[in-house]
Enzyme design. Structure first.
Site, PDB file in Angstrom:
ATOM      1  N   ARG A  62     -11.304   7.320  -1.361  1.00  0.00           N
ATOM      2  CA  ARG A  62     -12.075   7.860  -0.233  1.00  0.00           C
ATOM      3  C   ARG A  62     -11.210   8.432   0.876  1.00  0.00           C
ATOM      4  O   ARG A  62     -11.718   9.064   1.794  1.00  0.00           O
ATOM      5  CB  ARG A  62     -13.075   6.833   0.287  1.00  0.00           C
ATOM      6  N   PRO A 104      -1.495 -12.451  -5.909  1.00  0.00           N
ATOM      7  CA  PRO A 104      -1.726 -13.135  -4.629  1.00  0.00           C
ATOM      8  C   PRO A 104      -0.440 -13.324  -3.823  1.00  0.00           C
ATOM      9  O   PRO A 104      -0.494 -13.639  -2.644  1.00  0.00           O
ATOM     10  CB  PRO A 104      -2.297 -14.497  -5.037  1.00  0.00           C
ATOM     11  N   ASP A 114     -14.307   5.387  10.618  1.00  0.00           N
ATOM     12  CA  ASP A 114     -14.322   4.126   9.877  1.00  0.00           C
ATOM     13  C   ASP A 114     -13.843   2.971  10.712  1.00  0.00           C
ATOM     14  O   ASP A 114     -12.944   3.113  11.522  1.00  0.00           O
ATOM     15  CB  ASP A 114     -13.323   4.188   8.699  1.00  0.00           C
ATOM     16  N   GLU A 131      -1.561 -17.070 -15.687  1.00  0.00           N
ATOM     17  CA  GLU A 131      -1.069 -17.671 -14.435  1.00  0.00           C
ATOM     18  C   GLU A 131      -0.100 -16.781 -13.671  1.00  0.00           C
ATOM     19  O   GLU A 131       0.321 -17.099 -12.569  1.00  0.00           O
ATOM     20  CB  GLU A 131      -0.441 -19.040 -14.711  1.00  0.00           C
TER      21      GLU A 131
END
Ligand code: 4HQ
Length: 235
Positions: free
Chosen positions: A143, A78, A158, A105
């Site tokens: 993709r 994160p 897209d 963690e």
């Protein structure tokens, strides 16, 4: 965890066509103790466990020795830079990637300091581990490989290819419970349809993701339309 997602759809097809090779490595295979320990308590105390540096170091070395080619090492966390379509277009240029998936963690900071080229986050929320984040990255990249998604046009059309949201799409029936498909899409006038779609992309992006407009590459015609849409919405 990886089995299901990697054996379906785009990722499966990419592998079958030999455009993509995925190798899974278990960090426990790079430990030396009886319990195959990959985590330990944090120096300085505190809650939770931290991923040890040594198994990650050994795993990366093992992979690098095996492939003998340039490889970019990525840590999913994160704290990383947000993984966007733009980042995907950059990463797809790389021949080899190592995606490190942490649990617990977090990982020993020395992994970031000495072993990792880039740290990526798939978004501002907390997952139980980096695996699902890695799968997201692999899917988005698979993709983009030429030949994997049948129709090359679909990549260019897209959402996000041009930094804008998609235009509204409809399929048959033309009317369902009195809910009608916009007449213009059934008119057969391809020039008008194209213009309608481009304006709708701008309108939707302005309403839902105005932040995207700062980066979007717009033609002067689109800039003019955008101002018209802004005025129309103010009324
Ligand atoms: N985690 N984008 C904590 C994430 C994550 C994210 C991965 C949870 C690493 C240790 N990874 N582990 N968001 O939430 O990539």
């Amino acid at each position: 965890m990886f089995k299901g997602p990697f054996e379906e759809s785009t990722i499966k097809r990419a592998q079958e066509k030999d455009f993509l090779k995925i190798h899974l490595h278990n960090l426990r295979d790079f430990t030396t103790d009886r319990h195959r320990t990959v985590d330990d308590t944090p120096f300085g105390g505190g809650a939770g466990m931290v991923m040890k540096v040594e198994p990650i170091y050994k795993a990366i070395n093992h992979i690098k020795e095996e492939i003998k080619e340039k490889v970019k090492v990525i840590l999913l966390s994160p704290q990383g830079k947000t993984f966007t379509q733009e980042v995907a277009f950059e990463l797809i240029k790389e021949k080899n990637l190592i995606l490190i998936c942490g649990r617990y963690e977090g990982v020993d900071e020395r992994v970031r300091e000495h072993l990792v080229d880039e740290e990526l986050s798939i978004g501002d929320y907390v997952l139980s581990g980096g695996e699902i984040a890695a799968m997201v990255v692999v899917d988005a990249l698979a993709r983009l490989i030429p030949g994997v998604v049948g129709d090359e046009r679909s990549i260019k059309e897209d959402s996000f290819y041009r930094g804008l949201l998609d235009y509204p799409q409809y399929t048959r029936p033309a009317e369902f419970k009195g809910w009608k498909v916009p007449e213009i899409l059934r008119s057969g006038n391809h020039r008008k349809i194209e213009t309608w779609r481009r304006k709708k992309m701008l309108e939707k992006t302005l309403l839902r993701r105005p932040d995207l407009l700062k980066k979007a590459k717009l033609t002067s015609e689109e800039k003019k339309w955008l101002e018209e849409i802004r005025k129309k919405l103010k009324k």
